[in-house]
Scaffold this motif. Structure first.
Motif, PDB file in Angstrom:
ATOM      1  N   SER A 194       0.835  -1.198   0.000  1.00 54.04           N
ATOM      2  CA  SER A 194       0.000   0.000   0.000  1.00 54.04           C
ATOM      3  C   SER A 194       0.873   1.253   0.000  1.00 54.04           C
ATOM      4  CB  SER A 194      -0.954  -0.011   1.195  1.00 54.04           C
ATOM      5  OG  SER A 194      -0.241  -0.214   2.383  1.00 54.04           O
ATOM      6  N   ALA A 232       1.760   1.703  -3.585  1.00 54.79           N
ATOM      7  CA  ALA A 232       0.587   2.175  -4.327  1.00 54.79           C
ATOM      8  C   ALA A 232       0.352   3.655  -4.032  1.00 54.79           C
ATOM      9  CB  ALA A 232      -0.641   1.354  -3.941  1.00 54.79           C
ATOM     10  N   THR A 267       4.736  -2.069  -7.105  1.00 58.29           N
ATOM     11  CA  THR A 267       3.387  -2.315  -6.598  1.00 58.29           C
ATOM     12  C   THR A 267       2.920  -3.705  -7.023  1.00 58.29           C
ATOM     13  OG1 THR A 267       2.985   0.041  -6.850  1.00 58.29           O
ATOM     14  CG2 THR A 267       1.056  -1.346  -6.483  1.00 58.29           C
ATOM     15  N   THR A 274       2.186  -6.900  -4.573  1.00 63.48           N
ATOM     16  CA  THR A 274       0.846  -7.494  -4.559  1.00 63.48           C
ATOM     17  C   THR A 274       0.996  -9.011  -4.475  1.00 63.48           C
ATOM     18  OG1 THR A 274      -0.018  -5.721  -5.917  1.00 63.48           O
ATOM     19  CG2 THR A 274      -1.286  -7.740  -5.884  1.00 63.48           C
ATOM     20  N   CYS A 303      -3.521   1.689  -8.245  1.00 65.47           N
ATOM     21  CA  CYS A 303      -3.020   2.120  -6.940  1.00 65.47           C
ATOM     22  C   CYS A 303      -4.165   2.453  -5.990  1.00 65.47           C
ATOM     23  CB  CYS A 303      -2.111   3.339  -7.112  1.00 65.47           C
ATOM     24  SG  CYS A 303      -0.559   2.946  -7.923  1.00 65.47           S
ATOM     25  N   ILE A 345      -5.779  -0.738  -4.812  1.00 62.55           N
ATOM     26  CA  ILE A 345      -4.990  -1.442  -3.800  1.00 62.55           C
ATOM     27  C   ILE A 345      -5.089  -0.730  -2.454  1.00 62.55           C
ATOM     28  CG2 ILE A 345      -2.600  -2.000  -3.125  1.00 62.55           C
ATOM     29  CD1 ILE A 345      -2.184  -2.641  -6.163  1.00 62.55           C
TER      30      ILE A 345
END
Lengths: 176, 401
Positions: free
Chosen positions: B222, B225, B256, B260, B328, B331
């Motif tokens: 995060s 993101a 990112t 993930t 982004c 997320i």
């Protein structure tokens, strides 16, 4: 002497080769390549490369591999050899994830490698350019552009004149 | 690639009257409305405490994700990231304020952790066995340690880098690199123990050795993101023009995307080992997340992994500011659901099933308001790019092959 490969044109340094590539690209030739002793950064832009199709092959291989691995495990544990393990349901998807993941990765890697080989026309035992003695310096200090006779725009006279115009120091017709 | 032309200096500073100068005010308004609205819509202070823990962990994990970005860039002596690093430094530099924002967790400690802080813990043999670690005094001392350590790290990395804007001293870069080497183990240990103190101890009988990494993974994905969307929005509003380009966005997108997958790997590994062994003291955490909570768990599998994974695979999605920005924001939303899934099943309002209340959302909006307000306020005070960094040229010339 047999089939005609096309013209092999030599250039004195990466800079002139780079600009020559841009000119060949802009002239609309399609069956051609450049040869250098070391990677020249940005040459793929000067040559007007479009995006590789390898990622699509990787995707198809990866998804098929993962699906096949998952399906295989479902078949083994529910049909071929149903065994109750630690009181869990026969179809326990959680247990299949590691193998599904691993086979997915393996299939993606195989697909990527095979796709790259096939799209590059590899493996091959010989290349017509190996008949040229001048081309031996390609792994040392010379920079080349080869335009193949199969190209629709290829013309024995006009292409030679064009290569001279864009700064080739030496041009030869390569025949197998 | 040799010579570069220095981009315009005016896009290095947020100009007066620029839309970003209004964000602190907007953030303050969101904070007041959100926190007050949440307080009045919450059932009671006991329920409010859990909503607060979720929202506070959200802004904390974002800040720590940005701090982690700064640490690894220095440790890896990264050249590409110089023009985007200041954004992470500014966001992480608010850690002293964010840690103040976490103080209510300390004041609400008996609402949140009464299972093991209360007197009845003395009758529970499991909790007695854990009491050397899980006791109010030691927990509070650790709280103080996190507060001091994270505040210092966030402040120091920003201050040292900003000082280099003027001095252009190469020595500052060496100092930051040494600082990063020393800070990484400290960061790893503090985030692991804080995750146990504030998250795992909500269910004091339960334990998982993956827990610290799980919280870290959510924090980092995060944080990256957040870097992505912030950079996209800055470019959109005319900031960083010429300093940050599609190559930097592509790399933020790659990070990112990669994290993930890392989050999924960790979240699944934790679940998988517990599922396989099937020991009651381990499975209870997932048992508490059964029934309607299970729907949220499945939403996380799809929303925190499958959708962003396939969405971000193609190169063009990471290089297009609109698609990267969308991924982004998505997320960042999923990270809230992840924390909600972690905290709320232990709360009185979440004990009997998944029920997202207005109060939870308002509090989240309120604390995010404070977070973005502080971030924009801090960005306005200094150059938006670390222009004194000796690797600036490398970053400007950065190209992905």
């Amino acid at each position: 002497m047999g089939r005609t490969y096309g013209y092999l044109a030599e250039f004195s340094n990466p800079g002139t080769l780079y600009r020559a590539c841009e000119r060949v690209r802009d002239a609309g030739y399609r069956d051609w390549d450049s040869f250098t002793p070391f990677p020249v950064h940005g040459i793929e832009k000067a040559m007007g490369f479009s995006w590789s199709k390898v990622p699509w092959i990787s995707l198809v291989f990866g998804l098929s591999g993962a699906a096949a691995a998952f399906a295989g495990q479902v078949w083994v544990s529910t049909v071929a050899s149903p065994l109750v393990i630690s009181a869990k349901p026969l179809l326990s998807w959680q247990a299949y994830i590691p193998v599904t993941f691993e086979v997915g990765v393996l299939a993606t890697a195989i697909g990527t490698l095979l796709g790259m080989f096939i799209l590059n026309g590899l493996p091959r035992l010989n290349h017509p350019l190996f008949t040229s003695t001048a081309f031996e310096r390609c792994s040392d200090d010379a920079f080349f552009i080869g335009i193949e006779a199969t190209d629709a725009k290829f013309d024995a006279e006009a292409t030679k004149a064009f290569l001279e115009e864009i700064g080739a120091t030496h041009i030869e017709m390569v025949e197998e | 690639m040799g010579h570069h032309h220095e981009p315009p200096a005016e896009s290095l500073q947020i100009p007066d009257g620029h839309v970003w100068t209004k964000i602190p005010l907007l953030g303050a308004a969101l904070a007041v409305l959100g926190i007050a609205g949440s307080w009045f819509t919450a059932g009671d202070s006991h329920e409010f405490a859990f909503s607060y823990l979720t929202a506070a962990l959200y802004v904390l994990t974002l800040s720590l994700g940005c701090l982690f970005f700064v640490l690894i860039q220095h440790a890896a002596r990264a050249g590409w990231s110089v023009t985007v690093r200041r954004t992470a430094e500014s966001l992480a530099s608010n850690l002293p304020w964010i840690m103040l924002l976490l103080l209510p967790i300390f004041f609400f400690r008996h609402d949140l952790y009464h299972h093991w802080m209360g007197a009845q813990a003395a009758d529970d043999p499991i909790l007695v066995g854990k009491s050397a670690f899980l006791n109010e005094g030691f927990w509070s001392a650790r709280f103080a340690v996190y507060l001091v350590v994270w505040s210092f790290l966030g402040w120091w990395f920003h201050r040292t880098s900003v000082a280099q804007d003027e001095s252009k001293a190469v020595g500052a870069t060496y100092k930051l690199e040494k600082g990063a080497y020393l800070s990484i183990p400290v960061f790893a240990i503090t985030i692991t123990f804080a995750a146990m103190d504030w998250g795992m101890s909500l269910d004091p009988h339960w334990f998982s050795t993956m827990w610290g990494v799980y919280i870290f993974a959510g924090s980092v994905v995060s944080g990256f993101a957040l870097m992505g969307i912030t950079t996209v929005l800055m470019l959109r509003s005319g900031l960083l023009k010429g300093w940050v380009n599609v190559e930097h966005l592509h790399d933020l997108g790659k990070l990112t995307f990669a994290f993930t997958i890392f989050w999924t790997y960790i979240a699944f590994s934790q679940y998988f080992l517990i599922w396989y062994a099937n020991l009651p003291e381990e499975t209870m955490w997932y048992m508490h997340r059964g029934d309607s909570w299970e729907t949220l768990g499945i939403m996380l599998m799809a929303g925190h992994f499958v959708i962003p994974f396939f969405f971000l695979i193609p190169r063009t999605m990471k290089r297009n500011p609109v698609t990267l920005g969308l991924a982004c924001v998505w997320i960042l939303g999923m990270h809230f659901l992840d924390l909600y899934y972690i905290v709320m099943p232990a709360s009185p309002q979440g004990h009997h099933g998944f029920h997202l209340s207005v109060s939870d959302l308002l509090l989240w909006i309120g604390l995010v308001g404070i977070f973005i307000g502080l971030g924009a306020w801090k960005m306005r005070k200094n150059s938006l790019v670390a222009i004194g960094d000796p690797r600036l040229g490398e970053s400007l010339a950065h190209v992905n092959f």
